[in-house]
Scaffold this motif. Structure first.
Motif, PDB file in Angstrom:
ATOM      1  N   LEU A  11      25.851  32.774  34.954  1.00 57.31           N
ATOM      2  CA  LEU A  11      26.484  34.076  35.111  1.00 57.31           C
ATOM      3  C   LEU A  11      27.989  33.947  35.088  1.00 57.31           C
ATOM      4  O   LEU A  11      28.528  32.839  34.934  1.00 57.31           O
ATOM      5  N   VAL A  12      28.682  35.052  35.201  1.00 55.61           N
ATOM      6  CA  VAL A  12      30.129  35.019  35.345  1.00 55.61           C
ATOM      7  C   VAL A  12      30.504  35.489  36.735  1.00 55.61           C
ATOM      8  O   VAL A  12      29.768  36.248  37.374  1.00 55.61           O
ATOM      9  N   GLU A  13      31.643  35.003  37.188  1.00 58.09           N
ATOM     10  CA  GLU A  13      32.176  35.416  38.481  1.00 58.09           C
ATOM     11  C   GLU A  13      33.523  36.092  38.264  1.00 58.09           C
ATOM     12  O   GLU A  13      34.360  35.598  37.505  1.00 58.09           O
ATOM     13  N   ILE A  14      33.707  37.230  38.914  1.00 57.69           N
ATOM     14  CA  ILE A  14      34.948  37.991  38.833  1.00 57.69           C
ATOM     15  C   ILE A  14      35.467  38.165  40.254  1.00 57.69           C
ATOM     16  O   ILE A  14      34.727  38.611  41.140  1.00 57.69           O
ATOM     17  N   VAL A  15      36.709  37.787  40.490  1.00 60.44           N
ATOM     18  CA  VAL A  15      37.229  37.644  41.849  1.00 60.44           C
ATOM     19  C   VAL A  15      38.337  38.655  42.122  1.00 60.44           C
ATOM     20  O   VAL A  15      39.256  38.820  41.312  1.00 60.44           O
ATOM     21  N   ALA A  16      38.243  39.315  43.264  1.00 64.59           N
ATOM     22  CA  ALA A  16      39.326  40.204  43.707  1.00 64.59           C
ATOM     23  C   ALA A  16      40.525  39.365  44.130  1.00 64.59           C
ATOM     24  O   ALA A  16      40.380  38.335  44.777  1.00 64.59           O
ATOM     25  N   THR A  17      41.709  39.797  43.756  1.00 62.41           N
ATOM     26  CA  THR A  17      42.917  39.056  44.123  1.00 62.41           C
ATOM     27  C   THR A  17      43.457  39.461  45.490  1.00 62.41           C
ATOM     28  O   THR A  17      44.407  38.851  45.990  1.00 62.41           O
ATOM     29  N   THR A  18      42.857  40.481  46.106  1.00 59.78           N
ATOM     30  CA  THR A  18      43.219  40.868  47.463  1.00 59.78           C
ATOM     31  C   THR A  18      42.139  40.383  48.427  1.00 59.78           C
ATOM     32  O   THR A  18      41.015  40.111  48.025  1.00 59.78           O
ATOM     33  N   LYS A  19      42.478  40.312  49.699  1.00 61.73           N
ATOM     34  CA  LYS A  19      41.506  39.936  50.717  1.00 61.73           C
ATOM     35  C   LYS A  19      41.058  41.187  51.473  1.00 61.73           C
ATOM     36  O   LYS A  19      41.845  42.110  51.687  1.00 61.73           O
ATOM     37  N   GLY A  20      39.798  41.206  51.866  1.00 59.53           N
ATOM     38  CA  GLY A  20      39.284  42.359  52.582  1.00 59.53           C
ATOM     39  C   GLY A  20      37.778  42.360  52.591  1.00 59.53           C
ATOM     40  O   GLY A  20      37.143  41.385  52.176  1.00 59.53           O
TER      41      GLY A  20
END
Length: 314
Positions: A11-20
């Motif tokens: 699969l692919v992983e897409i990461v948020a650049t903010t934390k929360g």
């Protein structure tokens, strides 16, 4: 030389650049990154020069091609990966919380990677391999479990070896059929690779030492316990070997355990002693966390040697 096979999700992983905490509002994102625990593991194996293959499915889309390109580049045989027209490649959206924990939004069960039909070519790939690595994630997905078990039986019947990384959360152990599948795999396992307390999922023991003794008595030849920042330990009939973790600045821990496993299996199959295999596996896990993206930190032998040299002289 042994050829390693694994079966499972790509699969692919897409990461948020903010934390929360989650994705209830728009977030800036980075990716896509090639991912999937079995895919990360086998990419690390291939990058170390050990012959290897993966069975799985991707969609006929850019995300699928991204994974196939990366795996091929790093030496993985992807001839057993089916490209499914009209289906989407699986995905995982990830956001880190302030405490370092993660929250995911998955599209796996209903994506191309959620099923894996039996095919003559898939069986040919199985028959060409001499070592099987099972990830618990494959056994917990009904659409993949049958192929994983078929590969286990084929390779063991041909005199091959089996490594097993549970990679499971306790709360999913009640999935119908999962416990039986886990027990069937463990009964044929040569190298068992739990993380921390996962070893207690498979015994009635109250202490780690008792659990290790029970599993060795049941026929497991080698046990490696991954301890994250506390290093790792190897157990066999000859005793115990401990190796300390390597201190690095952590950027992204996703995939570190899979890189550790791929490196250990590669060195183990090459006949390395436990200390050597553990040392290089720890280096693979440490280097992995210094790169953003779960497969971005897989390592060559030269890269592991360089990191270990820096650690020794630092």
């Amino acid at each position: 030389m042994a050829k390693v096979l694994t079966v499972g999700e790509i699969l692919v992983e897409i990461v948020a650049t903010t934390k929360g905490d989650g994705f209830r509002e728009a977030q800036p994102l980075i990716g896509p990154f090639p991912s999937g625990a079995p895919a990360i593991f086998i990419d690390q194996v291939g990058k170390l020069g050990t012959p290897c293959a993966i069975l799985g499915r991707v969609g006929d889309d850019d995300f699928g091609q991204l994974n196939l390109d990366r795996l091929r580049r790093d030496g993985v045989d992807v001839s057993g990966v089916e490209v499914a027209p009209g289906e989407s490649t699986g995905s995982a959206f990830v956001r880190y919380r302030e405490d370092g924990s993660r929250v995911f939004v998955f599209n796996i069960a209903n994506a191309a990677c959620g099923t894996l039909p039996a095919t003559p070519h898939g069986r040919t790939v199985m028959d060409g391999c001499t070592h099987m690595h099972v990830m618990g994630t494959a056994l917990s997905a009904p659409g993949l479990a049958a192929r994983a078990m078929e590969a286990v039986e084929a390779i063991k019947q041909n005199g091959g070896t089996l490594s097993f990384d549970p990679n499971l959360r306790p709360e999913i152990l009640n999935t119908p059929g999962l416990r039986e599948a886990l027990d069937r795999v463990l009964a044929q396992t040569d190298l068992f690779m739990p993380s921390g307390d996962e070893i207690f999922l498979f015994t009635e023991a109250q202490t780690e030492a008792e659990a290790v003794a029970e599993l060795l008595e049941r026929g497991v030849r080698d046990i490696v316990i991954k301890r994250g920042a506390d290093g790792a330990s190897h157990f066999d009939a000859g005793g115990r070997t401990d190796v300390a973790a390597i201190a690095v600045e952590e950027l992204d821990p996703t995939g570190a355990g899979d890189c550790f496993g791929g490196a250990f299996v590669s060195f183990w199959l090459d006949g390395a002693d436990p200390a050597t295999a553990l040392t290089h596996a720890n280096a693979a896990g440490a280097r992995a966390v210094t790169r953003l993206g779960p497969m971005e930190g897989t390592s060559t032998r030269a890269e592991l040697t360089a990191l270990l040299a820096t650690t020794e002289t630092g």
